[in-house]
Design a protein around this motif. Structure first.
Motif, short mmCIF file in Angstrom:
data_model
loop_
_atom_site.label_atom_id
_atom_site.label_comp_id
_atom_site.label_asym_id
_atom_site.label_seq_id
_atom_site.Cartn_x
_atom_site.Cartn_y
_atom_site.Cartn_z
N ASN A 1 0.81 -1.21 0.00
CA ASN A 1 0.00 0.00 0.00
C ASN A 1 0.85 1.26 0.00
O ASN A 1 0.34 2.36 -0.16
CB ASN A 1 -0.92 0.03 1.23
CG ASN A 1 -2.05 -0.96 1.11
OD1 ASN A 1 -2.52 -1.23 0.00
ND2 ASN A 1 -2.46 -1.52 2.23
N PHE A 2 2.15 1.08 0.21
CA PHE A 2 3.03 2.23 0.32
C PHE A 2 3.42 2.76 -1.06
O PHE A 2 3.86 2.01 -1.92
CB PHE A 2 4.27 1.84 1.12
CG PHE A 2 5.26 2.96 1.26
CD1 PHE A 2 5.01 4.01 2.13
CD2 PHE A 2 6.43 2.96 0.52
CE1 PHE A 2 5.91 5.05 2.25
CE2 PHE A 2 7.34 3.99 0.63
CZ PHE A 2 7.08 5.04 1.50
N ILE A 3 3.23 4.08 -1.24
CA ILE A 3 3.57 4.69 -2.54
C ILE A 3 4.97 5.30 -2.44
O ILE A 3 5.16 6.33 -1.81
CB ILE A 3 2.54 5.76 -2.93
CG1 ILE A 3 1.13 5.14 -2.92
CG2 ILE A 3 2.85 6.33 -4.31
CD1 ILE A 3 0.01 6.13 -3.16
N ALA A 4 5.94 4.64 -3.05
CA ALA A 4 7.33 5.13 -2.98
C ALA A 4 7.57 6.22 -4.01
O ALA A 4 8.31 7.17 -3.77
CB ALA A 4 8.31 3.99 -3.18
N VAL A 5 6.93 6.09 -5.18
CA VAL A 5 7.03 7.10 -6.23
C VAL A 5 5.60 7.38 -6.70
O VAL A 5 4.86 6.46 -7.02
CB VAL A 5 7.92 6.61 -7.40
CG1 VAL A 5 7.83 7.55 -8.59
CG2 VAL A 5 9.38 6.48 -6.95
N ASN A 6 5.25 8.67 -6.69
CA ASN A 6 3.85 9.03 -6.84
C ASN A 6 3.61 9.88 -8.09
O ASN A 6 3.79 11.10 -8.07
CB ASN A 6 3.44 9.80 -5.57
CG ASN A 6 1.93 9.93 -5.45
OD1 ASN A 6 1.21 9.73 -6.42
ND2 ASN A 6 1.48 10.27 -4.26
N ASN A 7 3.27 9.24 -9.19
CA ASN A 7 2.85 9.93 -10.41
C ASN A 7 3.84 11.02 -10.87
O ASN A 7 3.49 12.18 -10.98
CB ASN A 7 1.45 10.53 -10.17
CG ASN A 7 0.83 11.01 -11.47
OD1 ASN A 7 1.12 10.49 -12.54
ND2 ASN A 7 -0.03 12.01 -11.37
N ILE A 8 5.07 10.62 -11.10
CA ILE A 8 6.07 11.60 -11.54
C ILE A 8 6.24 11.58 -13.06
O ILE A 8 6.12 10.53 -13.70
CB ILE A 8 7.44 11.42 -10.86
CG1 ILE A 8 8.05 10.05 -11.17
CG2 ILE A 8 7.36 11.62 -9.36
CD1 ILE A 8 9.51 9.96 -10.80
N SER A 9 6.50 12.76 -13.61
CA SER A 9 6.73 12.91 -15.05
C SER A 9 7.86 13.90 -15.26
O SER A 9 7.90 14.93 -14.61
CB SER A 9 5.50 13.47 -15.75
OG SER A 9 4.40 12.60 -15.60
N PHE A 10 8.78 13.57 -16.14
CA PHE A 10 9.77 14.54 -16.59
C PHE A 10 10.44 14.03 -17.86
O PHE A 10 10.37 12.84 -18.17
CB PHE A 10 10.82 14.85 -15.51
CG PHE A 10 11.58 13.67 -14.97
CD1 PHE A 10 12.71 13.20 -15.61
CD2 PHE A 10 11.18 13.04 -13.79
CE1 PHE A 10 13.42 12.12 -15.09
CE2 PHE A 10 11.88 11.96 -13.27
CZ PHE A 10 13.01 11.50 -13.93
N ASN A 11 11.06 14.97 -18.58
CA ASN A 11 11.79 14.62 -19.80
C ASN A 11 13.23 15.05 -19.64
O ASN A 11 13.51 16.08 -19.06
CB ASN A 11 11.22 15.36 -21.00
CG ASN A 11 9.91 14.75 -21.45
OD1 ASN A 11 9.70 13.54 -21.32
ND2 ASN A 11 9.03 15.58 -21.96
#
Ligand code: ADP
Ligand code: MG
Length: 318
Positions: free
Chosen positions: A13-23
């Protein structure tokens, strides 16, 4: 060169990375900056195809890391966190092993291994067992492993952790040199580490991106803030109430509660307003002794700490 699109990684249930975006564009040197546990290593492990994301997509040089792992991974040299664990191998054996993993052609292998050994200044120890090397040398072995096979992209996870100042300078110079011909992502929890080498900084905290810009632009943003640092002796802790009566005060934050009974606060005021005189008078009237009062020359380091602090306060409220 690298596209990270809406990537999330959950452990249970633990969110280590949460909806990240980059170029990341070809030739950029990008710093992934954040405190311990922010999600830097997880992000790097996903980009390199070492672990799989729960959601989202990674494209490296046009290849999806999950659909075309071989072609995507061939472009990446990865230096994971910590030091190489292949203690029973010699330096050369380890690099040879990495070259095999990257499918470096047999006839080029010897030459390519020697090239990275020279690049990372490992000539003198190439036949020694990794376990007998110092931390600094081990770090360079790991770097050599990332470099072999001429990948265009280098992903370096906290490459200077555990090194002494001289070794840090050496690794930093090596990264700068490599930056001329590679696309690099380097992670760190120390801002100065990143701001000196990178032309873009991505600040990450609790799995989320909280800022991304050039070090210069980030610094300019902070410089605009009008801040004072004040150290006082306040026995009745009524100082916040008193300060907030002054016009133009936006925020007052306790930053240090010293053992000698003094407290340091950072006061943020409206732009172009010098509130020092008013503070001095008001505190004097209220019996609050000022030990120090100075205008804050905000640095990028402050911005970083502030951003992360704000984030944590938000979370505590929720
Ligand atoms: P950083 O590299 O920024 O220090 P990590 O990416 O290593 O952070 O970790 C981010 C968060 O995910 C941390 O809270 C960590 O405890 C957690 N985490 C990392 N790996 C695992 C795992 N295999 N299982 C469960 N939680 C993990
Ligand atoms: Mg890490």
């Amino acid at each position: 060169m690298i596209e990270v699109k809406n990537v999330t990684k959950k452990y249970g249930n633990f969110i280590a990375v949460n909806n990240i975006s980059f170029n990341i564009e070809k030739g950029e040197i990008v710093g992934l900056l954040g405190p311990n546990g922010a999600g830097k290593s997880t992000t790097m492990n996903i980009i390199t195809g070492f672990i799989e994301q729960t959601e989202g997509e990674i494209v490296v040089g046009g290849y999806n890391i999950l659909k075309n792992p071989k072609k995507a991974k061939k472009q990446i040299g990865y230096m994971p966190e910590g030091v190489p664990l292949y203690n029973e191998l010699t330096v050369k054996e380890f690099i040879n092993y990495m070259a095999d993993l990257k499918q470096v052609a047999k006839k080029e292998k010897k030459e390519k291994i020697q090239k990275v050994i020279e690049q990372t200044h490992l000539q003198n120890v190439q036949n020694k067992l990794i376990k007998n090397l110092s931390r600094g040398y081990k770090q360079r072995v790991s770097m050599a492993g990332a470099l072999v096979g001429d990948p265009e992209i280098l992903i370096l996870d906290e490459p200077t952790v555990g090194l002494d100042p001289k070794q840090i300078t050496e690794i930093r110079n090596l990264i700068k040199e490599l930056g001329k011909t590679h696309t690099i992502i380097i992670s760190s929890h120390i801002l100065s580490e990143i701001s000196q080498i990178c032309n873009k900084v991505i600040i990450i905290n609790s799995g989320k991106i909280i800022a991304q810009d050039t070090p210069k632009k980030l610094e300019e943003k902070v410089k605009k803030q009008n801040q004072l640092s004040v150290t006082i002796e306040d026995k009745e802790t009524k100082v916040e109430e008193i300060t907030k009566q002054i016009q133009g005060i936006q925020e007052m934050k306790l930053v240090k509660d010293n053992e000698d009974g003094t407290k340091e606060y950072i006061i943020t005021a409206d732009e172009n307003q010098d509130i020092r005189k008013e503070i001095f008078e008001k505190y004097a009237k209220s019996g609050i002794t000022i030990f120090e009062l100075k205008k804050n020359e905000a640095t990028l380091e402050d911005a970083f700490i502030n951003l992360i602090g704000e984030k944590q306060e938000e979370e505590e409220k929720n």
